[in-house]
Motif scaffolding. Structure first.
Motif, PDB file in Angstrom:
ATOM      1  N   UNK A   1       0.804  -1.234   0.000  1.00  0.00           N
ATOM      2  CA  UNK A   1       0.000   0.000   0.000  1.00  0.00           C
ATOM      3  C   UNK A   1       0.834   1.279   0.000  1.00  0.00           C
ATOM      4  N   UNK A   2       2.022   1.219   0.611  1.00  0.00           N
ATOM      5  CA  UNK A   2       2.893   2.400   0.645  1.00  0.00           C
ATOM      6  C   UNK A   2       3.658   2.553  -0.665  1.00  0.00           C
ATOM      7  N   UNK A   3       4.036   1.430  -1.258  1.00  0.00           N
ATOM      8  CA  UNK A   3       4.826   1.486  -2.498  1.00  0.00           C
ATOM      9  C   UNK A   3       3.970   1.794  -3.720  1.00  0.00           C
ATOM     10  N   UNK A   4       2.670   1.576  -3.628  1.00  0.00           N
ATOM     11  CA  UNK A   4       1.808   1.768  -4.791  1.00  0.00           C
ATOM     12  C   UNK A   4       1.859   3.201  -5.325  1.00  0.00           C
ATOM     13  N   UNK A   5       1.696   4.256  -4.483  1.00  0.00           N
ATOM     14  CA  UNK A   5       1.916   5.630  -4.979  1.00  0.00           C
ATOM     15  C   UNK A   5       3.416   5.930  -5.043  1.00  0.00           C
ATOM     16  N   UNK A   6       4.063   5.460  -6.100  1.00  0.00           N
ATOM     17  CA  UNK A   6       5.521   5.475  -6.166  1.00  0.00           C
ATOM     18  C   UNK A   6       6.135   6.861  -6.108  1.00  0.00           C
TER      19      UNK A   6
ATOM     20  N   UNK B   1       4.846  15.065 -10.954  1.00  0.00           N
ATOM     21  CA  UNK B   1       5.568  13.985 -11.620  1.00  0.00           C
ATOM     22  C   UNK B   1       4.609  13.040 -12.349  1.00  0.00           C
ATOM     23  N   UNK B   2       3.447  12.807 -11.747  1.00  0.00           N
ATOM     24  CA  UNK B   2       2.448  11.960 -12.411  1.00  0.00           C
ATOM     25  C   UNK B   2       1.989  12.580 -13.728  1.00  0.00           C
ATOM     26  N   UNK B   3       1.850  13.919 -13.727  1.00  0.00           N
ATOM     27  CA  UNK B   3       1.404  14.606 -14.948  1.00  0.00           C
ATOM     28  C   UNK B   3       2.499  14.590 -16.012  1.00  0.00           C
ATOM     29  N   UNK B   4       3.738  14.854 -15.581  1.00  0.00           N
ATOM     30  CA  UNK B   4       4.842  14.955 -16.546  1.00  0.00           C
ATOM     31  C   UNK B   4       5.280  13.576 -17.038  1.00  0.00           C
ATOM     32  N   UNK B   5       5.521  12.665 -16.106  1.00  0.00           N
ATOM     33  CA  UNK B   5       6.056  11.349 -16.459  1.00  0.00           C
ATOM     34  C   UNK B   5       4.980  10.286 -16.614  1.00  0.00           C
TER      35      UNK B   5
END
Length: 218
Positions: free
Chosen positions: A94-99, A183-187
């Protein structure tokens, strides 16, 4: 008007006294003494430095131990790993999922801790020695040793320190979360592709078959 030699001598003495006692009206002498006190006692500063070095090592180790495992790796470990590895992977997932959020939290914490270490060490050892001492301590105790440990036992260390990781994620949320969204938007997010889903399913099925065969043999 004539003066005797004795009177002339007394006049010269009086003039010397006047010159000695004369002071300019605007002349002022000021002595400023600046006294600085330590914000913390020496023993408290040393204790804080030890705690900061431990946190620096933790962040460095988590960066290698957690970020090297993708969420898909953890899914496979939960299905095909040993009982202990399955338990560790289940806690970490659960912690690693939102990398990107986890990455921003670890890096922010690491930079903050290392900067504070240098500032505190400067109060004990000033100048170039503080910079050299902080660099040496961070490299040895904050980078080399933790990464050497977490490269072999990253799953276990990440699972044992998961509560501390959640606390830091909560503390750095106002800064780390917007950065992770950026970062989610860019990458983009790392999403499972169809081929990867098939591969994970195949590995899980093979693991279940292996367990079934082992049970039959026993």
């Amino acid at each position: 008007m004539t003066f005797s030699i004795k009177e002339i001598g007394e006049i010269e003495k009086n003039e010397k006294k006047r010159k000695f006692c004369f002071r300019k009206p605007n002349f002022r002498t000021a002595l400023k003494i600046r006294v600085t006190r330590r914000a913390l006692p020496v023993w408290a500063t040393i204790a804080c430095l030890i705690c900061l070095l431990l946190l620096s090592g933790l962040f460095s180790g988590l960066n290698l131990g957690l970020m090297s495992l993708t969420p898909h790796d953890l899914i496979v470990i939960q299905e095909a790993g040993t009982p202990n590895d399955r338990k560790y992977a289940k806690r970490i997932y659960p912690v690693r999922k939102p990398g990107n959020f986890l990455l921003c939290t670890i890096l922010l914490g690491n930079v903050l801790v290392n900067s504070t270490t240098t500032i505190l060490l400067d109060t004990l050892i000033s100048g170039a020695l503080a910079v050299a001492g902080a660099t040496l301590a961070i490299v040895i105790f904050g980078e080399i040793i933790p990464q050497a440990i977490c490269s072999r036992h990253g799953l276990k260390v990440g699972s044992q320190t998961i509560i501390l990781t959640r606390i830091f994620m909560f503390v750095t949320y106002p800064i780390a979360k917007p950065l992770s969204k950026l970062l989610d938007i860019i990458l983009g997010k790392f999403e499972k592709t169809k081929h990867l889903q098939i591969l994970i399913l195949f590995v899980c099925l093979q693991a279940k078959k292996s367990v079934h065969v082992i049970r039959v043999i026993k």
